[in-house]
Design a protein around this motif. Structure first.
Motif, PDB file in Angstrom:
ATOM      1  N   VAL A 103     -47.785 -64.189-147.628  1.00 31.67           N
ATOM      2  CA  VAL A 103     -47.381 -63.344-146.511  1.00 31.67           C
ATOM      3  C   VAL A 103     -48.522 -62.377-146.204  1.00 31.67           C
ATOM      4  CG1 VAL A 103     -45.673 -61.689-145.697  1.00 31.67           C
ATOM      5  CG2 VAL A 103     -44.976 -63.548-147.194  1.00 31.67           C
ATOM      6  N   PHE A 104     -48.851 -62.247-144.913  1.00 26.05           N
ATOM      7  CA  PHE A 104     -49.931 -61.379-144.462  1.00 26.05           C
ATOM      8  C   PHE A 104     -49.377 -60.367-143.464  1.00 26.05           C
ATOM      9  CE2 PHE A 104     -51.803 -65.512-145.376  1.00 26.05           C
ATOM     10  CZ  PHE A 104     -52.888 -65.177-146.164  1.00 26.05           C
ATOM     11  N   ARG A 157     -61.906 -62.951-144.167  1.00 23.08           N
ATOM     12  CA  ARG A 157     -61.526 -63.690-145.373  1.00 23.08           C
ATOM     13  C   ARG A 157     -60.095 -64.244-145.236  1.00 23.08           C
ATOM     14  NH1 ARG A 157     -62.101 -59.968-149.881  1.00 23.08           N
ATOM     15  NH2 ARG A 157     -64.308 -60.281-149.611  1.00 23.08           N
ATOM     16  N   GLU A 158     -59.199 -63.425-144.671  1.00 23.50           N
ATOM     17  CA  GLU A 158     -57.822 -63.887-144.459  1.00 23.50           C
ATOM     18  C   GLU A 158     -57.763 -65.024-143.448  1.00 23.50           C
ATOM     19  OE1 GLU A 158     -55.249 -59.820-145.298  1.00 23.50           O
ATOM     20  OE2 GLU A 158     -56.091 -60.128-143.298  1.00 23.50           O
ATOM     21  N   ILE A 159     -58.548 -64.908-142.374  1.00 23.56           N
ATOM     22  CA  ILE A 159     -58.584 -65.962-141.361  1.00 23.56           C
ATOM     23  C   ILE A 159     -59.119 -67.251-141.961  1.00 23.56           C
ATOM     24  CG2 ILE A 159     -59.635 -66.683-139.182  1.00 23.56           C
ATOM     25  CD1 ILE A 159     -59.578 -63.717-138.345  1.00 23.56           C
ATOM     26  N   HIS A 169     -57.133 -70.735-142.169  1.00 21.01           N
ATOM     27  CA  HIS A 169     -57.717 -71.925-141.558  1.00 21.01           C
ATOM     28  C   HIS A 169     -57.770 -73.078-142.556  1.00 21.01           C
ATOM     29  CE1 HIS A 169     -60.028 -74.203-138.693  1.00 21.01           C
ATOM     30  NE2 HIS A 169     -60.979 -74.405-139.587  1.00 21.01           N
ATOM     31  N   GLY A 170     -58.197 -72.785-143.784  1.00 22.55           N
ATOM     32  CA  GLY A 170     -58.262 -73.813-144.817  1.00 22.55           C
ATOM     33  C   GLY A 170     -56.896 -74.375-145.157  1.00 22.55           C
ATOM     34  N   ALA A 171     -55.901 -73.505-145.263  1.00 21.45           N
ATOM     35  CA  ALA A 171     -54.548 -73.956-145.611  1.00 21.45           C
ATOM     36  C   ALA A 171     -53.947 -74.805-144.500  1.00 21.45           C
ATOM     37  CB  ALA A 171     -53.655 -72.757-145.900  1.00 21.45           C
ATOM     38  N   VAL A 172     -54.177 -74.418-143.262  1.00 23.72           N
ATOM     39  CA  VAL A 172     -53.618 -75.165-142.131  1.00 23.72           C
ATOM     40  C   VAL A 172     -54.305 -76.520-142.005  1.00 23.72           C
ATOM     41  CG1 VAL A 172     -53.424 -75.198-139.610  1.00 23.72           C
ATOM     42  CG2 VAL A 172     -52.825 -73.140-140.866  1.00 23.72           C
TER      43      VAL A 172
END
Length: 160
Positions: free
Chosen positions: A30-31, A95-97, A101-104
């Motif tokens: 969660v962000f 870093r959050e983006i 991006h990697g997870a998606v």
């Protein structure tokens, strides 16, 4: 040294909540994201108007966008009103983006908004979750669990 993040976000006034998301998805991370709004959008949100039930977030290049969220036009906004369903930019750290991006891309996860709220400083924020969709049998299991917990509470209440 980095400042430790609080476990729960400081929510003062919840404007819109996506309650269905907790039933439809397994929530991983969660962000908390800021949201770039126009003036009349902020006024509409302060009046408690807004809907994120059918919205989602997507990563385009180096930015994250909230798509299909509905913030209705402000009643006193005259010609300077905003478009109700326009895509809105979410404000996150690089870093959050990159993590999103990697997870998606690799894991096939989805970015789901859970709520829009105002924090203690009066800033509009979006609670965003990396989520994986539930199958039908998982949803049935969730319903069984919820019913059992309700029955447990009823039994405990009668027992006292």
């Amino acid at each position: 040294m980095a400042r430790p993040r609080p476990e729960a976000f400081d929510k003062k006034k919840i404007v819109a909540e996506n309650r269905r998301a907790r039933f439809e998805y397994f929530l991983e991370d969660v962000f908390e994201a800021g949201i770039a709004l126009q003036g009349t959008e902020v006024k509409s949100l302060r009046f408690g108007e807004g809907n994120i039930a059918e919205s989602y977030a997507e990563v385009k290049g180096e930015q994250v966008w909230l798509v299909n969220s509905n913030i209705p036009e402000f009643s006193h906004g005259n010609r300077y009103n905003h478009e109700p369903k326009r895509p809105r930019k979410l404000l996150l750290h690089e870093r959050e983006i990159a993590r999103m991006h990697g997870a998606v891309e690799r894991k096939g996860m989805t970015l789901v908004p859970l709520s829009i709220y105002f924090n203690s400083r009066g800033r509009a924020k979006v609670e965003l979750a990396l989520a994986k969709g539930k199958k039908t049998h998982d949803k049935r299991e969730t319903i069984k669990e919820r019913d059992w917990k309700r029955d447990q509470q009823r039994i405990l209440k009668e027992h006292r």
